[in-house]
Design an enzyme around this catalytic site. Structure first.
Site, mmCIF file in Angstrom:
data_model
loop_
_atom_site.group_PDB
_atom_site.id
_atom_site.type_symbol
_atom_site.label_atom_id
_atom_site.label_comp_id
_atom_site.label_asym_id
_atom_site.label_seq_id
_atom_site.Cartn_x
_atom_site.Cartn_y
_atom_site.Cartn_z
ATOM 1 N N GLU A 164 -8.756 -13.865 -1.213
ATOM 2 C CA GLU A 164 -8.012 -14.118 0.029
ATOM 3 C C GLU A 164 -8.660 -15.277 0.790
ATOM 4 O O GLU A 164 -9.874 -15.296 1.028
ATOM 5 C CB GLU A 164 -7.989 -12.869 0.901
ATOM 6 N N ASP A 171 -5.296 -13.705 9.529
ATOM 7 C CA ASP A 171 -4.128 -13.558 8.643
ATOM 8 C C ASP A 171 -2.953 -14.439 9.041
ATOM 9 O O ASP A 171 -1.812 -13.982 9.092
ATOM 10 C CB ASP A 171 -3.660 -12.092 8.612
ATOM 11 N N ASP A 185 -10.349 -11.836 10.696
ATOM 12 C CA ASP A 185 -9.270 -12.018 9.732
ATOM 13 C C ASP A 185 -7.964 -12.192 10.495
ATOM 14 O O ASP A 185 -7.268 -11.215 10.766
ATOM 15 C CB ASP A 185 -9.235 -10.731 8.875
ATOM 16 N N HIS A 231 0.883 -1.165 0.000
ATOM 17 C CA HIS A 231 0.000 0.000 0.000
ATOM 18 C C HIS A 231 0.922 1.215 0.000
ATOM 19 O O HIS A 231 1.995 1.180 0.614
ATOM 20 C CB HIS A 231 -0.821 0.114 1.277
ATOM 21 N N ASP A 236 2.483 2.006 3.281
ATOM 22 C CA ASP A 236 3.455 1.063 3.865
ATOM 23 C C ASP A 236 4.880 1.478 3.540
ATOM 24 O O ASP A 236 5.783 1.270 4.341
ATOM 25 C CB ASP A 236 3.309 -0.362 3.287
#
Ligand code: XLS
Ligand code: NI
Ligand code: NI
Length: 439
Positions: free
Chosen positions: A266, A307, A305, A99, A102
């Protein structure tokens, strides 16, 4: 540049190795079904989790120092870049994703923020030229800043929409500058908390307007790749507009965006939507919008989420089965949108996490190839639908058979129960196990 990690380049040592810093299944240049493993898998590092995420959660501060030896924000941003390229080199990860926020911290004014992005993207370009690493996709973080509390493209306020557009314009320029072949829209806060304050129709029309603007601008500056929407049903908003692949397909069709957009599926978002990972991939594949993958996994007992780095071989096998059946990735790849647990707080854990995730998908690829070559499951499915190849089935498909013909057909037959055969689910599950665990 001094090294950040006192860790050697990770070798491939094969399935019997017990070396924690070695691959057991990922052998990047090994050819499987005519293609190198690294080309099948196209692994990508996610900048946000790997270079920025420090373990902060709702109940506590970070546990891992992600300043990379820097003290002021731009020094940290530069060091992140050097550290990321060291990680990619040592792990044989060929791609990365980011992003905008980031790679460089946001400043008070957009102009200064963009100048920071220019500086860091120059450095990224230099590091890419030296290493041969590539950008899989870029995106804009339109969810962190408080201005986006009610959404970005779906904000009730036009100024906020305009800011998001300006931010995405810059993120597209960065993606093109760095040779990225993908641009992701994950609808961060594009959704709602309550319909009592929400004009759902206008919000969705506006999101489509923003996407059309993005396509038009990106194509005008030479972007030849794919746009992706990354479906997610909830979190951060209670109801995210891009709920799942089927919902997004309806959106793309309604707004005539199918020429430019595909899916970034995802795994953890699929399960949050009440689907399997394979279901989302299959729906995408069958509708011609299979694009890219965010590889992670959720926890069966947790409804958010999480992750996690993927370690489930069944899911990875069935995912890679879909990838192979789709003919492989074109512009997409496998991005690890995954993070080590908060308690796995050392830099060494980054390596263990990627090794676990990469080996899982490498084994998944090997098993998916074995499953397809074994052929029993594909053959079963083919046979199960064989009544469509001739007779009444063929007449239905060709459009020759009308309702009256079907009525006549069954009136003559009397009943059709004798044509019905077992779905053999348990047998097929055993076949899958047999493929996975036989030599
Ligand atoms: C969050 C999303 C996000 C996207 C990129 O849940 O997965 O990380 O992949 O914006
Ligand atoms: Ni994601
Ligand atoms: Ni996610």
């Amino acid at each position: 540049m001094a090294e950040f990690f006192n860790i050697p380049k990770i070798p491939y040592e094969g399935r019997n190795s017990q070396n924690p810093l070695a691959f057991k299944f990922y052998n990047p240049d090994e050819v499987i079904d005519g293609k190198k493993m690294r080309e099948h898998l196209k692994f990508a590092l996610s900048w946000w989790h790997t270079m920025c995420g420090d373990g902060t959660d709702m109940f506590g501060v970070g546990t891992e120092d992600k300043r990379w030896g820097g003290s002021e924000p731009m020094e940290i941003a530069r060091n992140k870049a050097y550290a990321a390229f060291e990680i990619m080199d040592k792990l044989s990860v060929d791609y990365y994703c980011f992003h905008d926020r980031d790679i460089a911290p946001e400043a008070d004014k957009l102009k200064e923020t963009n100048a920071r992005l220019d500086e860091i993207s120059d450095l990224l370009k230099e590091l890419m030229d030296k290493s041969g690493k590539k950008l899989l996709w870029g995106t804009a973080n339109c969810f962190n800043n408080p201005r986006y509390m009610h959404g970005a493209g779906t904000a009730p306020n036009a100024d906020v929409f305009a800011f998001a557009a300006a931010q995405i314009k810059k993120a597209l320029e960065l993606t093109v500058k760095l040779g990225g072949n993908g641009y992701v829209f994950w609808g961060g806060r594009e959704g709602y908390e309550t319909l009592l304050n929400t004009n759902l129709g206008l919000e969705q029309d506006n999101m489509a307007r923003l996407m059309k603007m993005a396509v038009e601008y990106a194509r005008s500056i030479g972007f030849k790749g794919d746009f992706y929407i990354e479906p997610k049903p909830k979190e951060p908003t209670k109801h995210q507009y891009d709920f799942d692949t089927a919902t997004v397909l309806g959106f793309l069709r309604k707004y005539d965006l199918l020429n430019d957009f595909k899916m970034n599926i995802e795994a953890n978002h699929a399960t949050l939507a009440g689907h399997t990972f394979q279901h989302e991939l299959r729906v995408a594949r069958e509708n011609g919008v299979f694009g890219s993958i965010d590889a992670n996994q959720g926890d069966m007992l947790l409804g958010w989420d999480t992750d996690q780095f993927p370690t489930n071989i069944y899911d990875a096998t069935l995912c890679m089965y879909e990838v192979l059946k789709a003919g492989g990735f074109t512009h997409g790849g496998l991005n690890f949108d995954s993070k080590a647990r908060r308690g796995s707080f050392t830099h060494e854990d980054i390596f263990h996490s990627y090794i676990a995730g990469m080996d899982t998908f490498a084994l998944g690829l090997r098993m998916a190839d074995k499953l397809i070559k074994d052929g029993r499951i594909d053959k079963f499915v083919e046979d199960r639908y064989s009544s469509w190849n001739s007779g009444i089935g063929a007449d239905i498909i060709s459009g020759r058979a009308k309702m009256e013909d079907l009525e006549k057909y069954v009136l003559e037959k009397g009943d059709v129960l004798s044509s019905v055969s077992s779905g053999r689910q348990e047998m097929l599950e055993s076949v899958l196990n047999n493929v996975l665990f036989s030599d």
